[in-house]
Motif scaffolding. Structure first.
Motif, PDB file in Angstrom:
ATOM      1  N   LEU A  12       0.917  -1.163  -0.064  1.00 30.35           N
ATOM      2  CA  LEU A  12      -0.073   0.074  -0.135  1.00 30.35           C
ATOM      3  C   LEU A  12       0.914   1.248  -0.038  1.00 30.35           C
ATOM      4  O   LEU A  12       0.567   2.220  -0.700  1.00 30.35           O
ATOM      5  CB  LEU A  12      -0.853   0.172   1.192  1.00 30.35           C
ATOM      6  N   ASP A  13       1.911   1.201   0.767  1.00 28.48           N
ATOM      7  CA  ASP A  13       2.757   2.440   0.633  1.00 28.48           C
ATOM      8  C   ASP A  13       3.508   2.597  -0.760  1.00 28.48           C
ATOM      9  O   ASP A  13       3.499   3.725  -0.919  1.00 28.48           O
ATOM     10  CB  ASP A  13       3.949   2.073   1.772  1.00 28.48           C
ATOM     11  N   ARG A  14       3.885   1.499  -1.291  1.00 28.11           N
ATOM     12  CA  ARG A  14       4.452   1.727  -2.625  1.00 28.11           C
ATOM     13  C   ARG A  14       3.319   2.283  -3.620  1.00 28.11           C
ATOM     14  O   ARG A  14       3.612   2.950  -4.597  1.00 28.11           O
ATOM     15  CB  ARG A  14       5.075   0.489  -3.096  1.00 28.11           C
ATOM     16  N   LEU A  15       2.087   1.417  -3.442  1.00 27.38           N
ATOM     17  CA  LEU A  15       1.038   2.134  -4.445  1.00 27.38           C
ATOM     18  C   LEU A  15       0.749   3.562  -4.182  1.00 27.38           C
ATOM     19  O   LEU A  15       0.438   4.249  -5.160  1.00 27.38           O
ATOM     20  CB  LEU A  15      -0.188   1.332  -4.105  1.00 27.38           C
ATOM     21  N   PHE A  16       0.712   3.907  -2.911  1.00 33.19           N
ATOM     22  CA  PHE A  16       0.400   5.500  -2.493  1.00 33.19           C
ATOM     23  C   PHE A  16       1.587   6.248  -3.185  1.00 33.19           C
ATOM     24  O   PHE A  16       1.405   7.521  -3.683  1.00 33.19           O
ATOM     25  CB  PHE A  16       0.128   5.629  -1.465  1.00 33.19           C
ATOM     26  N   ALA A  17       2.955   5.885  -2.945  1.00 37.54           N
ATOM     27  CA  ALA A  17       3.927   6.724  -3.583  1.00 37.54           C
ATOM     28  C   ALA A  17       3.939   6.699  -4.906  1.00 37.54           C
ATOM     29  O   ALA A  17       4.187   7.832  -5.437  1.00 37.54           O
ATOM     30  CB  ALA A  17       5.373   6.062  -2.890  1.00 37.54           C
ATOM     31  N   ALA A  18       3.638   5.747  -5.448  1.00 41.74           N
ATOM     32  CA  ALA A  18       3.427   5.891  -7.114  1.00 41.74           C
ATOM     33  C   ALA A  18       2.277   6.743  -7.528  1.00 41.74           C
ATOM     34  O   ALA A  18       2.548   7.377  -8.579  1.00 41.74           O
ATOM     35  CB  ALA A  18       3.315   4.398  -7.469  1.00 41.74           C
ATOM     36  N   ALA A  19       1.276   6.743  -6.759  1.00 40.03           N
ATOM     37  CA  ALA A  19       0.192   7.574  -7.179  1.00 40.03           C
ATOM     38  C   ALA A  19       0.637   9.333  -6.941  1.00 40.03           C
ATOM     39  O   ALA A  19       0.098  10.053  -7.767  1.00 40.03           O
ATOM     40  CB  ALA A  19      -1.056   7.314  -6.281  1.00 40.03           C
ATOM     41  N   ARG A  20       1.394   9.359  -5.884  1.00 36.77           N
ATOM     42  CA  ARG A  20       1.905  10.678  -5.527  1.00 36.77           C
ATOM     43  C   ARG A  20       3.004  11.296  -6.775  1.00 36.77           C
ATOM     44  O   ARG A  20       2.881  12.213  -6.997  1.00 36.77           O
ATOM     45  CB  ARG A  20       2.396  10.795  -4.296  1.00 36.77           C
ATOM     46  N   ASP A  21       3.717   9.982  -7.210  1.00 33.02           N
ATOM     47  CA  ASP A  21       4.685  10.655  -7.949  1.00 33.02           C
ATOM     48  C   ASP A  21       4.168  10.842  -9.386  1.00 33.02           C
ATOM     49  O   ASP A  21       4.721  11.485 -10.194  1.00 33.02           O
ATOM     50  CB  ASP A  21       5.755   9.520  -8.126  1.00 33.02           C
ATOM     51  N   ALA A  22       3.246  10.015  -9.776  1.00 35.67           N
ATOM     52  CA  ALA A  22       2.659  10.158 -11.124  1.00 35.67           C
ATOM     53  C   ALA A  22       1.859  11.508 -11.595  1.00 35.67           C
ATOM     54  O   ALA A  22       1.069  12.012 -10.488  1.00 35.67           O
ATOM     55  CB  ALA A  22       1.547   8.977 -11.365  1.00 35.67           C
ATOM     56  N   ARG A  23       2.080  12.371 -12.503  1.00 33.43           N
ATOM     57  CA  ARG A  23       1.390  13.384 -12.843  1.00 33.43           C
ATOM     58  C   ARG A  23       0.548  13.280 -13.848  1.00 33.43           C
ATOM     59  O   ARG A  23       0.657  12.394 -14.784  1.00 33.43           O
ATOM     60  CB  ARG A  23       2.879  14.661 -13.450  1.00 33.43           C
ATOM     61  N   MET A  24      -0.569  13.953 -13.792  1.00 35.01           N
ATOM     62  CA  MET A  24      -1.644  13.927 -14.570  1.00 35.01           C
ATOM     63  C   MET A  24      -1.344  14.365 -15.881  1.00 35.01           C
ATOM     64  O   MET A  24      -0.848  15.814 -15.723  1.00 35.01           O
ATOM     65  CB  MET A  24      -3.209  14.339 -13.916  1.00 35.01           C
ATOM     66  N   ASP A  25      -1.949  14.218 -16.859  1.00 39.01           N
ATOM     67  CA  ASP A  25      -1.390  14.796 -18.231  1.00 39.01           C
ATOM     68  C   ASP A  25      -2.850  15.894 -18.581  1.00 39.01           C
ATOM     69  O   ASP A  25      -4.046  15.271 -18.672  1.00 39.01           O
ATOM     70  CB  ASP A  25      -1.580  13.912 -19.263  1.00 39.01           C
TER      71      ASP A  25
END
Length: 101
Positions: free
Chosen positions: A9-22
């Motif tokens: 879950l921590d990795r998933l949340f970190a990946a979601a925070r790092d991803a930028r919306m287009d």
């Protein structure tokens, strides 16, 4: 097992925070869409409540004029305390005496 789930879950949340919306598709022709919407609203005409708000200054001027007139025009007060309840009584009594009723 619980520890592994927390890490995932921590990795998933970190990946979601790092991803930028287009947002380039939303930004494209933004001004054109806004101006088209404004043009469409102006073509619809004014609603009735907008016309009432535009008439507020006219009504305010009328209220001020009536207040100034009522404050400046003061009829002479009568010295008779019973004038309010006996006004017109003399004509009524005189008419009854003359007609014999």
């Amino acid at each position: 097992m619980n520890n592994n789930a927390d890490e995932r879950l921590d990795r998933l949340f970190a990946a979601a925070r790092d991803a930028r919306m287009d947002t380039s598709a939303l930004e494209e022709h933004f001004e054109t869409r806004v101006m088209a919407r404004l043009r469409e609203r102006r073509a619809e005409g004014l609603p009735w409540y907008a016309l009432i708000w535009r008439m507020v200054p006219v009504f305010a001027v009328l209220v001020v004029l009536i207040a100034v007139y009522s404050a400046s025009y003061r009829p002479a007060p009568s010295g008779d305390l019973f004038a309010a309840i006996s006004s017109g009584q003399e004509d009524y009594v005189a008419g009854n005496v003359l007609t014999g009723e």
